[in-house]
Design a protein around this motif. Structure first.
Motif, PDB file in Angstrom:
ATOM      1  N   THR A  94      16.537  54.196  61.144  1.00  0.00           N
ATOM      2  CA  THR A  94      15.861  55.428  61.531  1.00  0.00           C
ATOM      3  C   THR A  94      14.536  55.519  60.772  1.00  0.00           C
ATOM      4  OG1 THR A  94      16.816  56.746  59.752  1.00  0.00           O
ATOM      5  CG2 THR A  94      18.098  56.554  61.803  1.00  0.00           C
ATOM      6  N   PRO A  95      13.636  56.433  61.181  1.00  0.00           N
ATOM      7  CA  PRO A  95      12.366  56.574  60.471  1.00  0.00           C
ATOM      8  C   PRO A  95      12.532  56.842  58.974  1.00  0.00           C
ATOM      9  CG  PRO A  95      12.202  57.655  62.589  1.00  0.00           C
ATOM     10  CD  PRO A  95      13.635  57.233  62.436  1.00  0.00           C
ATOM     11  N   THR A  96      13.459  57.742  58.609  1.00  0.00           N
ATOM     12  CA  THR A  96      13.633  58.032  57.178  1.00  0.00           C
ATOM     13  C   THR A  96      14.248  56.836  56.450  1.00  0.00           C
ATOM     14  OG1 THR A  96      15.731  59.130  57.694  1.00  0.00           O
ATOM     15  CG2 THR A  96      13.773  60.528  57.450  1.00  0.00           C
ATOM     16  N   GLU A  97      15.117  56.092  57.129  1.00  0.00           N
ATOM     17  CA  GLU A  97      15.704  54.900  56.517  1.00  0.00           C
ATOM     18  C   GLU A  97      14.677  53.788  56.337  1.00  0.00           C
ATOM     19  OE1 GLU A  97      20.332  55.307  58.153  1.00  0.00           O
ATOM     20  OE2 GLU A  97      18.859  54.100  59.244  1.00  0.00           O
ATOM     21  N   PHE A  98      13.579  53.875  57.110  1.00  0.00           N
ATOM     22  CA  PHE A  98      12.514  52.886  56.974  1.00  0.00           C
ATOM     23  C   PHE A  98      11.924  52.924  55.561  1.00  0.00           C
ATOM     24  CE2 PHE A  98       7.955  51.672  57.659  1.00  0.00           C
ATOM     25  CZ  PHE A  98       8.184  50.346  57.963  1.00  0.00           C
ATOM     26  N   ILE A  99      11.929  54.105  54.951  1.00  0.00           N
ATOM     27  CA  ILE A  99      11.450  54.224  53.557  1.00  0.00           C
ATOM     28  C   ILE A  99      12.313  53.357  52.647  1.00  0.00           C
ATOM     29  CG2 ILE A  99      11.069  55.819  51.630  1.00  0.00           C
ATOM     30  CD1 ILE A  99      10.850  58.053  53.773  1.00  0.00           C
ATOM     31  N   ASP A 100      13.609  53.389  52.860  1.00  0.00           N
ATOM     32  CA  ASP A 100      14.526  52.600  52.038  1.00  0.00           C
ATOM     33  C   ASP A 100      14.341  51.104  52.302  1.00  0.00           C
ATOM     34  OD1 ASP A 100      16.594  54.689  50.752  1.00  0.00           O
ATOM     35  OD2 ASP A 100      16.007  55.356  52.755  1.00  0.00           O
ATOM     36  N   MET A 101      14.067  50.756  53.543  1.00  0.00           N
ATOM     37  CA  MET A 101      13.754  49.357  53.859  1.00  0.00           C
ATOM     38  C   MET A 101      12.550  48.893  53.051  1.00  0.00           C
ATOM     39  SD  MET A 101      14.040  48.293  57.884  1.00  0.00           S
ATOM     40  CE  MET A 101      13.227  46.733  57.581  1.00  0.00           C
ATOM     41  N   LYS A 102      11.492  49.730  53.041  1.00  0.00           N
ATOM     42  CA  LYS A 102      10.281  49.386  52.291  1.00  0.00           C
ATOM     43  C   LYS A 102      10.577  49.259  50.804  1.00  0.00           C
ATOM     44  CE  LYS A 102       6.337  49.873  53.424  1.00  0.00           C
ATOM     45  NZ  LYS A 102       5.255  48.928  53.729  1.00  0.00           N
ATOM     46  N   ALA A 103      11.447  50.097  50.315  1.00  0.00           N
ATOM     47  CA  ALA A 103      11.806  50.046  48.902  1.00  0.00           C
ATOM     48  C   ALA A 103      12.450  48.706  48.551  1.00  0.00           C
ATOM     49  CB  ALA A 103      12.747  51.192  48.555  1.00  0.00           C
ATOM     50  N   TYR A 130       3.164  46.550  45.626  1.00  0.00           N
ATOM     51  CA  TYR A 130       4.277  46.932  44.748  1.00  0.00           C
ATOM     52  C   TYR A 130       5.496  46.093  45.125  1.00  0.00           C
ATOM     53  CZ  TYR A 130       5.644  50.061  48.651  1.00  0.00           C
ATOM     54  OH  TYR A 130       5.990  50.582  49.872  1.00  0.00           O
ATOM     55  N   PRO A 131       6.283  45.697  44.145  1.00  0.00           N
ATOM     56  CA  PRO A 131       7.428  44.815  44.399  1.00  0.00           C
ATOM     57  C   PRO A 131       8.650  45.595  44.862  1.00  0.00           C
ATOM     58  CG  PRO A 131       7.258  45.238  42.064  1.00  0.00           C
ATOM     59  CD  PRO A 131       6.111  45.964  42.697  1.00  0.00           C
ATOM     60  N   GLY A 132       9.554  44.876  45.534  1.00  0.00           N
ATOM     61  CA  GLY A 132      10.849  45.437  45.876  1.00  0.00           C
ATOM     62  C   GLY A 132      11.912  44.627  45.160  1.00  0.00           C
ATOM     63  N   VAL A 133      12.929  44.231  45.907  1.00  0.00           N
ATOM     64  CA  VAL A 133      13.999  43.422  45.329  1.00  0.00           C
ATOM     65  C   VAL A 133      13.742  41.954  45.686  1.00  0.00           C
ATOM     66  CG1 VAL A 133      16.484  42.943  45.356  1.00  0.00           C
ATOM     67  CG2 VAL A 133      15.651  45.309  45.463  1.00  0.00           C
ATOM     68  N   THR A 134      13.783  41.109  44.704  1.00  0.00           N
ATOM     69  CA  THR A 134      13.523  39.687  44.902  1.00  0.00           C
ATOM     70  C   THR A 134      14.400  39.107  46.009  1.00  0.00           C
ATOM     71  OG1 THR A 134      12.968  39.472  42.564  1.00  0.00           O
ATOM     72  CG2 THR A 134      13.468  37.435  43.760  1.00  0.00           C
ATOM     73  N   VAL A 152      14.566  39.779  49.162  1.00  0.00           N
ATOM     74  CA  VAL A 152      14.972  40.658  50.265  1.00  0.00           C
ATOM     75  C   VAL A 152      13.810  40.820  51.239  1.00  0.00           C
ATOM     76  CG1 VAL A 152      15.713  42.972  50.950  1.00  0.00           C
ATOM     77  CG2 VAL A 152      16.669  41.904  48.899  1.00  0.00           C
ATOM     78  N   GLY A 153      14.018  40.334  52.464  1.00  0.00           N
ATOM     79  CA  GLY A 153      13.032  40.476  53.521  1.00  0.00           C
ATOM     80  C   GLY A 153      13.480  41.503  54.541  1.00  0.00           C
ATOM     81  N   PRO A 154      12.768  41.617  55.663  1.00  0.00           N
ATOM     82  CA  PRO A 154      13.079  42.646  56.661  1.00  0.00           C
ATOM     83  C   PRO A 154      14.516  42.596  57.188  1.00  0.00           C
ATOM     84  CG  PRO A 154      10.956  41.638  57.113  1.00  0.00           C
ATOM     85  CD  PRO A 154      11.568  40.842  56.019  1.00  0.00           C
ATOM     86  N   LYS A 155      15.021  41.397  57.493  1.00  0.00           N
ATOM     87  CA  LYS A 155      16.362  41.287  58.080  1.00  0.00           C
ATOM     88  C   LYS A 155      17.435  41.734  57.094  1.00  0.00           C
ATOM     89  CE  LYS A 155      15.412  37.634  61.436  1.00  0.00           C
ATOM     90  NZ  LYS A 155      15.739  36.246  61.875  1.00  0.00           N
ATOM     91  N   ILE A 210      29.211  44.281  47.613  1.00  0.00           N
ATOM     92  CA  ILE A 210      28.329  43.205  48.086  1.00  0.00           C
ATOM     93  C   ILE A 210      28.853  41.873  47.553  1.00  0.00           C
ATOM     94  CG2 ILE A 210      25.980  42.259  47.953  1.00  0.00           C
ATOM     95  CD1 ILE A 210      24.994  45.172  47.885  1.00  0.00           C
ATOM     96  N   THR A 211      29.162  40.956  48.467  1.00  0.00           N
ATOM     97  CA  THR A 211      29.810  39.697  48.082  1.00  0.00           C
ATOM     98  C   THR A 211      28.828  38.555  47.850  1.00  0.00           C
ATOM     99  OG1 THR A 211      30.121  39.175  50.427  1.00  0.00           O
ATOM    100  CG2 THR A 211      31.940  40.289  49.299  1.00  0.00           C
ATOM    101  N   ALA A 212      27.615  38.648  48.448  1.00  0.00           N
ATOM    102  CA  ALA A 212      26.630  37.578  48.252  1.00  0.00           C
ATOM    103  C   ALA A 212      26.144  37.602  46.812  1.00  0.00           C
ATOM    104  CB  ALA A 212      25.462  37.767  49.221  1.00  0.00           C
ATOM    105  N   LYS A 213      26.494  36.594  46.043  1.00  0.00           N
ATOM    106  CA  LYS A 213      26.253  36.597  44.599  1.00  0.00           C
ATOM    107  C   LYS A 213      24.773  36.701  44.239  1.00  0.00           C
ATOM    108  CE  LYS A 213      30.437  34.022  43.346  1.00  0.00           C
ATOM    109  NZ  LYS A 213      30.958  32.796  42.694  1.00  0.00           N
ATOM    110  N   LYS A 214      23.951  35.887  44.893  1.00  0.00           N
ATOM    111  CA  LYS A 214      22.523  35.875  44.548  1.00  0.00           C
ATOM    112  C   LYS A 214      21.870  37.211  44.888  1.00  0.00           C
ATOM    113  CE  LYS A 214      18.397  33.002  44.951  1.00  0.00           C
ATOM    114  NZ  LYS A 214      17.797  31.774  45.564  1.00  0.00           N
ATOM    115  N   LEU A 215      22.211  37.756  46.078  1.00  0.00           N
ATOM    116  CA  LEU A 215      21.667  39.051  46.488  1.00  0.00           C
ATOM    117  C   LEU A 215      22.100  40.141  45.524  1.00  0.00           C
ATOM    118  CD1 LEU A 215      20.279  40.991  48.454  1.00  0.00           C
ATOM    119  CD2 LEU A 215      22.391  41.006  49.814  1.00  0.00           C
TER     120      LEU A 215
END
Length: 897
Positions: A189-198, A207-211, A213-216, A238-243
């Motif tokens: 959603t539009p408001t969730e897009f802020i969290d995506m950008k974060a 500004y950096p986000g989480v190493t 982590v891309g759009p998908k 979250i099971t993906a160790k690196k993520l």
């Protein structure tokens, strides 16, 4: 067309529409939309005006589409905001705004005021925050809200009452972002897009986000957990160790990024909704503003009542030239004149003559009787080398006059070529369109006067004469300005010494033409027709039924439904049967190979065999046209027909060349082409010592490269496959190829391709430095440049979009190389023509195919041509490495290779 607005009282709130425009974003896009024409848009006072001009056009288009009742244009107040206090590196990596844009911003604001539109900026806040706050006010008051921007960050404001429109390529072209579209595009959603950008961070805003982590990944996480806070509340899930580890390590960055990405919708904006109501246009102030900036087209839009006598009248005073008054010109003398010969249609070898216009001293003459040009004094003037003549298109004019039996000399100024060098992205050959680029609307475009396509017709005499008078006048009028721009760009030498002489050489080549034997083509037509029938039978046998081979739908049914081949791609109408798809399926069924071969022969038959038969003229020759102003690199293009594109990769395609023969049955077609000219230019411009040494010592450059990327000790160890791979790397590097692109080209893994490229740069380190420097220079200057100062403007070099920016970077690397190669062959053509004249040879230069020159040579001149052609081509320019030209000859073009 200018849109006039007045305040509309007593609107029901539900009918009110608030338009919020991101002023900085739209002005930035406007600036780069006409960046290539920056020097064409300068006010009488010396102010650059391209951004102001395009902003106005974009604004008109936006207003027409959205029809708002209220407007606010928001601007950034400065670089220091509440975000930079949170994170001092915020937007720190951005390129410096060009001074040519900075100087225009106050004038955009002034124009908005005169148009009755409110603009606003707020200290410590960004335009985004102003827009977010005003959108909220509008929604709460029951307004429909529209936001226009080039920045997708603002899509977070989309709601049931607010639509965010993103500007696309083109003036005023918009893409609407609603909450539904946001979910379709991003999965959030539009408001969730802020969290995506974060989570992703933002390279543009720095500004950096989480190493990692891309759009998908970001979209998937937000869909599952709802927000950044939700993710960290469920970190253990979250099971993906690196993520998971990256999320833990970058927790502070993620929450900071969310604060930076969130638009402040409670900013202390002092503008009310009432302040945004559109006011009446102040016509008097706007007229003064447009006059000051030289915007003639906008002045005309205001109407005659507002502009009085200040806009140049389109009507020109002229005299009609007739047989009766022709003798009056005999006593008049002039050292210069402007001349325009009008023909209807692009192919001036066959086009209908319409009329001409002549301007010298203060006299302007027009006529629709071109036979007057064949009589004294006009013929004498046109053939007098002492009289300098200014024309729109030198080559077109020369060929047209030649058809009338006039051998023109003294053609010294070509408006089309001058405009092309100043701005080679504009490849229009319409005098009116080019005049409009320089804000001269006194001449209509040909489309306005003649219509289009089958509707083309010569207009009534008064309109025609006015059109001819306007054309010849604008040739003279813009001459000084264009020549000054060429001088400022250090392109006057390229214009005078390369492009103008090339036009004259090409005119002679086109008039000479090339002899083509219809009998040879007819033999091939019969042979290919027989083969096509046999190939059809084989395909039907393999398919088990007859069907329409030329129907993608029926072919798709056979391949993917009946024979069960895997469908790799679908289109709106069914299965894709494109060459790209079939090439990947070649090994899976014999029918695929058969279809590809059938298509290949069928294309050769229709395009080249039948196509060439249709364009052989009564003199037994084909007279192609060379487009000198089509490509941004300066390469010549052949049309009507295209003789540069006759296939050479297949034997069937090569057979076409057997029809191209010398004038004398005992004569020869002589061919000479540069060997690896682009790589030699690369060795020169990069200064790479290893590559230069390879060329100086006569090594096979591809074998030399293969030795290095495969770590071999001797050329004897290089296999044909290794050499092919090395060749792909050599030429791929010239075009800025990536490891992904190289892996696809060679059918190898991306890891192998990356290793090849790394080994290449290890062997040729200065080429890597050249590539980095070329991109840097393009970013600083906005263009790339050849050895002879041919420019290629690259506004996308600053684009936010990675793909768009990467293409511009590759172009910055390649253009100086490909463009310099194009300049070199032109110099060779000029020098070769001089040599033919100097030695009084009967041999004729008849074709140019990129790096190759082809000659029609009498039998008794073959030996001298063997000697002089390679010499002249190799001496065209002095590089740090030798130029090599290889020759071949035969009794037709096929044998010459």
């Amino acid at each position: 067309m200018t849109v006039f607005y007045v305040r509309k009282e007593n609107y029901p709130v539900a009918d009110k529409k608030l338009l919020l425009i991101d002023g900085n974003s739209i002005t930035f896009r406007a600036f780069y939309a006409l960046y290539r024409q920056l020097d064409n848009f300068v006010s009488p006072e010396g102010l650059h005006t391209n951004a102001i001009y395009t902003f106005k056009n974009m604004l008109d288009s936006i207003l027409k589409q959205l029809e708002p009742t209220n407007i606010l244009v928001a601007f950034d107040a400065g670089k220091v905001t509440f975000r930079t206090k949170m994170y001092k590196e915020y937007k720190g990596g951005r390129q410096k705004t060009p001074n040519e844009l900075i100087e225009q911003l106050p004038f955009v604001r002034e124009m908005l005021t005169d148009l009755g539109i409110t603009s606003y900026e707020l200290d410590q806040y960004e335009a985004d925050d102003i827009i977010g706050t005003m959108a909220k006010k509008g929604e709460e008051a029951g307004y429909e809200v529209a936001i226009v921007t080039g920045d997708k960050d603002l899509t977070q404001l989309a709601s049931a009452k607010t639509t965010v429109y993103i500007t696309k390529v083109g003036v005023g072209e918009l893409e609407a972002y609603t909450p539904e579209h946001m979910e379709e595009v991003n999965g959030v959603t539009p408001t969730e897009f802020i969290d995506m950008k974060a989570l992703m961070g933002d390279n543009s805003d720095n500004y950096p986000g989480v190493t990692g982590v891309g759009p998908k990944t970001a979209s998937k996480l937000i869909q599952e957990y709802g927000s950044v806070e939700g993710i960290y509340d469920h970190l253990d899930d979250i099971t993906a160790k690196k993520l998971k580890q990256n999320l833990i390590n970058d927790r502070d960055q993620a929450f900071l990024a969310k604060k930076l990405a969130t638009i402040n919708r409670e900013s202390p904006v002092e503008v009310s909704l009432a302040d945004t109501e559109i006011q009446a246009v102040d016509n008097e102030k706007l007229r003064t503003f447009y006059e000051r900036l030289g915007f003639k087209s906008f002045l005309k839009e205001l109407g005659a009542d507002n502009i009085g006598e200040k806009v140049e009248d389109k009507n020109y005073e002229y005299s009609e030239l007739t047989q009766a008054n022709l003798s009056e010109l005999t006593s008049q003398k002039s050292e210069t004149l402007s001349f325009h010969l009008e023909m209807l249609g692009d192919n001036y070898h066959l086009a209908q003559f319409v009329g001409f216009a002549l301007k010298f001293a203060d006299e302007l003459y027009v006529s629709d009787d071109v036979t007057l040009l064949q009589q004294a004094p006009l013929k004498a003037w046109l053939e007098d080398a002492a009289i300098e003549k200014s024309v729109f298109d030198l080559k077109r004019t020369f060929v047209g006059l030649h058809r009338l039996g006039i051998e023109a000399t003294g053609l010294s100024y070509d408006m089309l070529l001058a405009s092309y060098l100043v701005n080679n992205e504009n490849n229009s050959n319409d005098l009116g369109e080019i005049a409009h680029l320089y804000q001269d609307y006194s001449v209509d475009t040909d489309l306005d006067v003649y219509g289009k396509g089958k509707k083309q017709a010569v207009p009534a005499t008064p309109l025609l004469f006015q059109h001819l008078a306007a054309k010849v006048s604008v040739i003279e009028k813009l001459k000084g300005h264009l020549l000054e721009l060429l001088k400022d760009h250090e392109q006057d030498g390229l214009y005078d010494e390369v492009e103008i002489p090339t036009a004259k050489v090409l005119a002679q080549m086109e008039i000479t033409g090339v002899k083509v034997l219809p009998s040879t083509l007819l033999e091939l037509e019969n042979e290919f027709a027989t083969r096509l029938v046999e190939m059809e039978a084989d395909i039907y046998r393999e398919a088990g039924e007859r069907f329409n081979l030329n129907s993608p739908k029926q072919l798709g049914h056979i391949l993917f439904e009946k024979l069960g081949l895997p469908p790799l791609k679908k289109t709106k109408t069914g299965y894709s049967t494109s060459v790209e798809v079939l090439e990947q399926l070649r090994s899976q069924s014999p029918i695929v190979d058969q279809v590809l071969n059938y298509r290949q022969i069928s294309k050769i038959q229709s395009t080249y065999v039948k196509g060439l038969l249709d364009v052989i003229q009564p003199d037994g020759r084909i007279h192609t046209r060379y487009l000198q102003t089509l490509t941004a690199t300066g390469r010549l293009s052949s049309v009507d027909p295209n003789l540069q594109n006759i296939p050479t990769r297949t034997e069937e395609g090569k057979q076409i060349r057997k029809a191209f023969v010398p004038t004398d049955p005992e004569g020869y077609i002589f061919s000479c082409d540069y060997s690896q000219v682009e790589l030699r230019v690369l060795a020169h411009v990069s200064g790479d010592e290893n590559m230069q040494e390879a060329f100086k010592t006569g090594y096979d450059i591809h074998s030399h490269t293969a030795m290095k990327i495969f770590h071999l000790d001797s050329p004897d160890q290089v296999t044909p496959l290794m050499r092919r791979h090395a060749k792909a790397v050599n030429f791929g590097i010239v075009y800025g190829i990536s490891d992904y692109g190289l892996s696809k080209n060679l059918g190898i893994t991306r890891k192998q391709a990356k290793e090849f490229i790394e080994n290449y740069f290890e062997q040729y380190p200065q080429i890597k430095q050249y590539m980095d420097d070329a991109i840097k220079m393009a970013r600083e200057n906005g263009y790339a440049e050849t050895l002879m100062h041919r420019r290629r403007y690259l506004p996308d070099i600053h684009a936010k979009n990675f793909t768009v920016r990467s293409f511009a970077e590759r172009t910055a690397i390649n253009s100086p190389i490909q463009g310099s190669a194009a300049d070199i062959i032109k110099v060779a053509m000029i020098n070769m023509q001089k040599k033919l004249v100097e030695l009084k040879l009967k041999s004729k230069m008849i074709l140019q195919v990129h790096d190759e020159l082809i000659f029609d040579v009498p039998k008794d001149e073959l030996e001298i041509m063997k000697r002089i052609v390679p010499e002249v081509m190799q001496d065209a320019i002095t590089l740090d490495v030798p130029l090599i030209a290889d020759s071949g000859w035969g009794h037709n073009w096929y044998d010459a290779k």
